[in-house]
Design a protein around this motif. Structure first.
Motif, PDB file in Angstrom:
ATOM      1  N   ASP A   6      26.978  46.015  33.467  1.00  0.00           N
ATOM      2  CA  ASP A   6      27.439  45.821  32.092  1.00  0.00           C
ATOM      3  C   ASP A   6      27.477  47.149  31.349  1.00  0.00           C
ATOM      4  OD1 ASP A   6      26.825  42.534  31.373  1.00  0.00           O
ATOM      5  OD2 ASP A   6      25.807  43.421  33.076  1.00  0.00           O
ATOM      6  N   LEU A   7      26.399  47.921  31.487  1.00  0.00           N
ATOM      7  CA  LEU A   7      26.307  49.177  30.747  1.00  0.00           C
ATOM      8  C   LEU A   7      27.311  50.203  31.256  1.00  0.00           C
ATOM      9  CD1 LEU A   7      22.421  49.330  30.447  1.00  0.00           C
ATOM     10  CD2 LEU A   7      24.047  48.849  28.620  1.00  0.00           C
ATOM     11  N   ASN A   8      27.543  50.228  32.566  1.00  0.00           N
ATOM     12  CA  ASN A   8      28.561  51.131  33.106  1.00  0.00           C
ATOM     13  C   ASN A   8      29.943  50.770  32.577  1.00  0.00           C
ATOM     14  OD1 ASN A   8      26.972  52.868  34.629  1.00  0.00           O
ATOM     15  ND2 ASN A   8      27.032  51.570  36.442  1.00  0.00           N
ATOM     16  N   ILE A   9      30.246  49.475  32.519  1.00  0.00           N
ATOM     17  CA  ILE A   9      31.537  49.033  31.982  1.00  0.00           C
ATOM     18  C   ILE A   9      31.670  49.451  30.523  1.00  0.00           C
ATOM     19  CG2 ILE A   9      32.839  46.974  31.286  1.00  0.00           C
ATOM     20  CD1 ILE A   9      31.789  45.646  33.879  1.00  0.00           C
ATOM     21  N   ALA A  10      30.603  49.248  29.753  1.00  0.00           N
ATOM     22  CA  ALA A  10      30.653  49.601  28.332  1.00  0.00           C
ATOM     23  C   ALA A  10      30.879  51.089  28.144  1.00  0.00           C
ATOM     24  CB  ALA A  10      29.357  49.163  27.648  1.00  0.00           C
ATOM     25  N   LEU A  11      30.104  51.905  28.840  1.00  0.00           N
ATOM     26  CA  LEU A  11      30.223  53.359  28.657  1.00  0.00           C
ATOM     27  C   LEU A  11      31.563  53.883  29.168  1.00  0.00           C
ATOM     28  CD1 LEU A  11      26.575  54.426  29.544  1.00  0.00           C
ATOM     29  CD2 LEU A  11      27.673  54.566  27.305  1.00  0.00           C
TER      30      LEU A  11
END
Length: 327
Positions: free
Chosen positions: A107-112
């Motif tokens: 999730d965090l990789n997608i967001a960043l």
């Protein structure tokens, strides 16, 4: 990973929501297609610095006052509804289900990566409760290479330790770990409305309007497997040293176990602030601490004086980091 759609968010015309679908690499279930949602405020569209907010357990993003305050400081504002939470809940998996804390790295990789596509070069992470544990673990594992530079971390009552005072926590940590390890498929059933929920939702006399299907007043059933993963992540983090500039904001007292809404509203009714502080001091080497008198567990949902003190703490710390790091 694929972007399914982008649309105006339920929060109104100032907010957009992007929904992504991807395969959960950490899932052991036969159905492992999950979704994550990235909400952003449309303000400051040409800014290259942003705040990325990550919510807590049994939670989702709805704190528009917080977003608008940070936008007023010149930042672009983004918030996640992690897989299995809020806007990202789907019928195929139980709400809040967690195979591993590590699953939220995706999730965090997608967001960043999306922030990078939006022209963001510098990010400050802001995380509440379990979100604080998730983001801290992610940063400790350094999965954000090639993405916008993470300039700092702001923690709002992070779930870095189980909700017991330090002396009691030392005695109970092993029995709890053994129990959840032996009974990984057990649950504590959610039945009664929590005093914390009654202290914040307008239905019970609180100040805030939010969706009770996404943030139920009794909580979701508490999975022992989830608790085992939380304990594992807390132990891992306790053995790490993060040198990233970090702000810890917390209430001045814990009100766990109080018998009335009024008593609960005098502090953090969910976590123990002393154990939280001790855990933060162990892990973060560049730590600034601010105590908020009568702050609720989610400081952004506190009564106005505490809320304003919290916003001021964020503002002051961000200004210091901007001057020191030049972003």
């Amino acid at each position: 990973m694929s972007l399914l759609h982008e649309e105006q968010d339920l929060l109104g015309s100032d907010y957009r929501a992007r929904t992504f679908a991807f395969a959960n690499r950490h899932s052991t279930a036969p159905v492992n297609q999950v979704h994550t949602t990235l909400v952003h405020h449309v303000g400051n569209p040409s800014a290259t610095k942003a705040i990325l907010y990550v919510h807590g357990y049994t939670d989702y993003f709805f704190q528009t006052e917080l977003a608008e305050h940070l936008v007023s400081l010149g930042y672009r504002f983004y918030a996640m509804d992690l897989q299995g939470y809020g806007r990202s809940i789907r019928p195929s998996t139980p709400p809040n289900w967690c195979d591993s804390i590590d699953q939220y790295q995706q999730d965090l990789n997608i967001a960043l990566a999306t922030l990078k596509q939006d022209g963001i070069t510098d990010v400050v992470m802001l995380a509440h409760s379990t979100g604080g544990l998730i983001v801290s673990t992610y940063l400790a594992q350094r999965h954000h290479k090639g993405l916008p530079t993470v300039r700092g971390l702001m923690l709002n009552s992070p779930f870095l330790a189980l909700p017991f005072p330090p002396k009691i926590l030392k005695r109970l940590s092993w029995p709890i770990r053994i129990l959840v390890g032996l009974l990984p498929f057990s649950y504590l059933r959610a039945k009664k409305f929590t005093l914390y929920a009654q202290s914040i939702h307008h239905k019970f006399g609180g100040e805030w309007h939010y969706r009770l299907d996404w943030k139920p007043a009794q909580g979701f059933d508490l999975s022992f497997h989830w608790l085992k993963e939380v304990i594992h992540a807390q132990r891992y983090l306790a053995n790490q040293r993060l040198h990233l500039p970090t702000l810890l904001c917390r209430s001045n007292t814990s009100t766990i176990g109080k018998l009335t809404v009024a008593e609960t509203q005098q502090g953090d009714g969910v976590l123990d602030v002393d154990s939280m502080q001790a855990a933060a001091e162990t892990t973060f080497t560049d730590l600034t601490q601010v105590t908020i008198p009568q702050g609720f567990h989610d400081l952004a949902l506190s009564a106005l004086p505490a809320r304003q003190a919290y916003y001021q703490a964020l503002t002051d710390w961000l200004h210091i980091q901007e001057s020191a790091q030049g972003f």
